[in-house]
Design an enzyme around this catalytic site. Structure first.
Site, PDB file in Angstrom:
ATOM      1  N   LYS A   1       0.846  -1.194   0.000  1.00  0.00           N
ATOM      2  CA  LYS A   1       0.000   0.000   0.000  1.00  0.00           C
ATOM      3  C   LYS A   1       0.879   1.241   0.000  1.00  0.00           C
ATOM      4  O   LYS A   1       2.064   1.183   0.385  1.00  0.00           O
ATOM      5  CB  LYS A   1      -0.864   0.027   1.272  1.00  0.00           C
TER       6      LYS A   1
ATOM      7  N   ASP B   1      -7.316  -3.048  10.876  1.00  0.00           N
ATOM      8  CA  ASP B   1      -7.759  -4.152  10.026  1.00  0.00           C
ATOM      9  C   ASP B   1      -8.093  -5.422  10.825  1.00  0.00           C
ATOM     10  O   ASP B   1      -8.386  -6.462  10.252  1.00  0.00           O
ATOM     11  CB  ASP B   1      -6.688  -4.439   8.966  1.00  0.00           C
TER      12      ASP B   1
ATOM     13  N   GLU C   1      -5.825  -9.878   1.291  1.00  0.00           N
ATOM     14  CA  GLU C   1      -5.434 -10.941   2.235  1.00  0.00           C
ATOM     15  C   GLU C   1      -6.581 -11.356   3.140  1.00  0.00           C
ATOM     16  O   GLU C   1      -6.597 -12.486   3.628  1.00  0.00           O
ATOM     17  CB  GLU C   1      -4.243 -10.467   3.080  1.00  0.00           C
TER      18      GLU C   1
ATOM     19  N   ARG D   1      -9.707 -12.025   2.560  1.00  0.00           N
ATOM     20  CA  ARG D   1     -10.503 -13.161   2.067  1.00  0.00           C
ATOM     21  C   ARG D   1      -9.719 -14.463   2.141  1.00  0.00           C
ATOM     22  O   ARG D   1     -10.301 -15.533   2.231  1.00  0.00           O
ATOM     23  CB  ARG D   1     -11.005 -12.863   0.651  1.00  0.00           C
TER      24      ARG D   1
HETATM   25  N1  BES Z   1      -7.885  -3.996   4.723  1.00  0.00           N
HETATM   26  C1  BES Z   1      -8.129  -3.652   3.371  1.00  0.00           C
HETATM   27  C2  BES Z   1      -9.493  -2.998   3.150  1.00  0.00           C
HETATM   28  C3  BES Z   1      -9.688  -1.644   3.787  1.00  0.00           C
HETATM   29  C4  BES Z   1      -9.461  -0.480   3.048  1.00  0.00           C
HETATM   30  C5  BES Z   1     -10.151  -1.534   5.084  1.00  0.00           C
HETATM   31  C6  BES Z   1      -9.651   0.757   3.625  1.00  0.00           C
HETATM   32  C7  BES Z   1     -10.341  -0.289   5.672  1.00  0.00           C
HETATM   33  C8  BES Z   1     -10.092   0.848   4.927  1.00  0.00           C
HETATM   34  C9  BES Z   1      -8.089  -4.915   2.499  1.00  0.00           C
HETATM   35  O1  BES Z   1      -7.243  -5.912   2.928  1.00  0.00           O
HETATM   36  C10 BES Z   1      -7.626  -4.490   1.139  1.00  0.00           C
HETATM   37  O2  BES Z   1      -6.567  -3.978   1.046  1.00  0.00           O
HETATM   38  N2  BES Z   1      -8.474  -4.691   0.125  1.00  0.00           N
HETATM   39  C11 BES Z   1      -8.153  -4.313  -1.199  1.00  0.00           C
HETATM   40  C12 BES Z   1      -8.638  -5.409  -2.123  1.00  0.00           C
HETATM   41  C13 BES Z   1      -8.142  -5.285  -3.545  1.00  0.00           C
HETATM   42  C14 BES Z   1      -6.655  -5.453  -3.577  1.00  0.00           C
HETATM   43  C15 BES Z   1      -8.816  -6.347  -4.393  1.00  0.00           C
HETATM   44  C16 BES Z   1      -8.867  -2.999  -1.516  1.00  0.00           C
HETATM   45  O3  BES Z   1      -9.972  -2.791  -1.043  1.00  0.00           O
HETATM   46  O4  BES Z   1      -8.265  -2.177  -2.187  1.00  0.00           O
HETATM   47 ZN    ZN Z   2      -6.921  -5.992   5.013  1.00  0.00          ZN
HETATM   48 ZN    ZN Z   3      -5.249  -5.715   2.298  1.00  0.00          ZN
END
Ligand code: BES
Ligand code: ZN
Ligand code: ZN
Length: 495
Positions: free
Chosen positions: A275, A286, A347, A349
């Protein structure tokens, strides 16, 4: 912080602050009229002059009220009585407490309003009490100089002629549920250097011990023996080993078991799909799903709710270490299905796949999982509403009804079979991303669905409401404890 009750005339309440709620465009009536009379009709005058309107979240402090025992009076607007709902009452308690707890006071008292026939005295008491506790606490866990001071006592005041049993039950719920929400918020707010899978598991063990709940913690060896390879693959990027916490609360001898599963990524860097700093700053949040499950079970055990619950918390850190999973890796999940990893930041899922399959194998009758799963869900619904996705509309309706009663907002997203095509992989049974920006919350849920067998299941994507970036008049920034009261209400109804 103790929650107590008193059944006396409001003018006789001794407190640092007496808080009274007023409905919009309704002059003082009932217990308020009595208070007003003791105060030489000052409240009526403020109403007539428009200084007090009763609009929701409006607060009016009176520092030296005449003719009453309380040292100070806070008038808080409740909005229109015809539209009274659980969220509004919780908010009234929270707004009042947030306004008053920037200074240290011993005793805050709230004169319980009459919210009309739709909301009974127990519910009103529980909502205002939990709201007040919520407003009394902030995120400043590590400040040398505290900026918020929870009072020693919250006293909920009712007139001598109300149903005392109902108010006392409500106060007890406020105490127990307030403490549970605080636990979830605290866990989310703890820095990731202090809260990681092992320390989270230790904390869960402590909670289990205090409440008499059965607790088993699986370490990385036991997870391997349980074939939880998807969860282990996520964990391998970090030097901190993963844990799976299994809590079993038996509130009755027989009857169905409710399975609760929580995403517990104690820090989500994204892994090799790293990220950016802006995306990563708040990623200690998270693990909110796991914190919610732990907190709800604590409350159910404290309240001795006659229900059987199995809680499973999947705890990992998602980091890009030398053993981190790579794009293109194929994982063999616990239920035998294979997953192609195309983004290591998806991660949640992966760990939930194994945790859900494990929970189903423990023979639960219904499932709810909570996860800060996708940014896409925030795009769809914003910061205050969680998405709910399901394989069983009737079960989802029960979860939504519980949320409504608790005053928390859920909104359903569709799960039509064509969304399943988004996660088709050329090489494995599925891939861990939808491959496009569209419907990201749903493609994630579609992957989870592959791991629940036929068990009625509702997935709550709490990525938006679990965390508050900024504070406002209702609540502080940081962990919100969203979902805890929904789960408690659901379990209470489930029994
Ligand atoms: N933990 C994040 C989702 C998240 C984003 C929670 C913002 C709280 C605030 C999750 O693990 C994630 O990074 N999801 C990705 C999925 C994508 C790579 C398919 C996302 O939402 O960008
Ligand atoms: Zn996450
Ligand atoms: Zn993530």
């Amino acid at each position: 912080m103790h929650v107590t009750t008193q059944f006396i005339r409001p003018s006789e309440v001794a407190a640092d602050w007496l808080i009274v709620g007023v409905w919009a465009s309704e002059p003082p009536a009932g217990a308020m009229a009595e208070l007003d009379a003791s105060m030489d009709r000052q409240l009526t005058r403020l109403f007539e002059r428009g200084d007090i309107t009763g609009k929701a979240k409006e607060t009016t402090p009176l520092y030296e009220p005449r003719g009453i025992a309380a040292k100070r009076l806070l008038v808080v607007g409740l909005g229109s009585r015809a539209k009274a709902d659980p969220t509004g009452l919780f908010t009234a308690g929270a707004v009042a407490a947030r306004e008053l707890t920037t200074k240290a006071y011993q005793r805050l008292a709230f004169l319980l309003p009459d919210a009309g026939p739709k909301l009974d005295a127990e519910t009103v008491t529980a909502l205002i009490g939990t709201g007040m506790r919520h407003g009394s606490e902030g995120a400043g866990l590590r400040k040398n100089k505290p900026d918020r001071f929870a009072p020693q006592e919250l006293c909920l005041i009712a007139a001598p002629d109300v149903d005392r049993g109902a108010v006392e039950r409500g106060a007890r719920r406020a105490e127990v549920e307030g403490r549970a929400v605080s636990l979830a918020r605290e866990l989310v707010n703890l820095p990731p250097c202090d809260l990681y899978p092992e320390t989270f598991a230790d904390r869960a063990r402590m909670v289990a011990q205090q409440t008499g709940v059965e607790c088993v913690v699986l370490d990385e060896r036991e997870l391997a023996a349980e074939r939880m390879n998807a969860l282990l693959a996520v964990a391998r990027g970090s030097d901190r080993p993963p844990r799976l916490v299994v809590l079993r609360y038996r509130g009755r001898q027989t009857g169905p078991t409710l399975g609760l599963v929580g995403k517990g990524v104690t820090f989500d860097s994204g892994g090799l799909s790293l990220k950016t700093t802006d995306q990563m700053v708040d990623m200690k949040c998270d693990m909110a799903g796991a914190a919610t499950v732990l907190a709800a079970i604590q409350a159910l055990a404290d309240e001795k709710v006659p229900v059987n619950v199995l809680g499973v918390m999947a705890l990992v850190e998602n980091l890009p270490g030398g053993k981190a999973m790579k794009l293109g890796d194929v994982l063999h999940a616990r239920n035998g299905k294979t997953i192609e990893v195309l983004n290591t930041d998806a991660e949640g899922r992966l760990i939930l796949a194994d945790a859900l399959a494990y929970t189903v194998d423990q023979k639960v009758d219904h499932l709810v999982d909570l996860a800060t799963l996708t940014g896409a869900c925030i795009v769809a619904l914003g910061m205050d509403v969680a998405g709910v996705m399901t394989n069983d509309e009737a079960w989802s309706a029960r979860v939504q009804a519980a949320a409504k009663a608790a005053g928390e907002r859920l909104w359903p997203l569709p799960m039509d079979s064509h969304y399943g095509e988004m996660i088709k992989s050329d090489i494995a049974d599925m891939k861990n991303t939808g491959g496009s920006r569209w419907a990201g919350a749903i493609s994630a849920a579609k992957m989870l669905e592959e791991f629940v067998g036929g068990t009625p299941w509702a997935h709550l994507d709490i990525a938006g409401p679990a965390w508050a970036e900024k504070d406002n008049t209702v609540r502080g920034a940081g962990g919100t404890g969203f979902g805890v009261r929904t789960l408690i209400e659901l379990a209470r109804r489930y029994s």
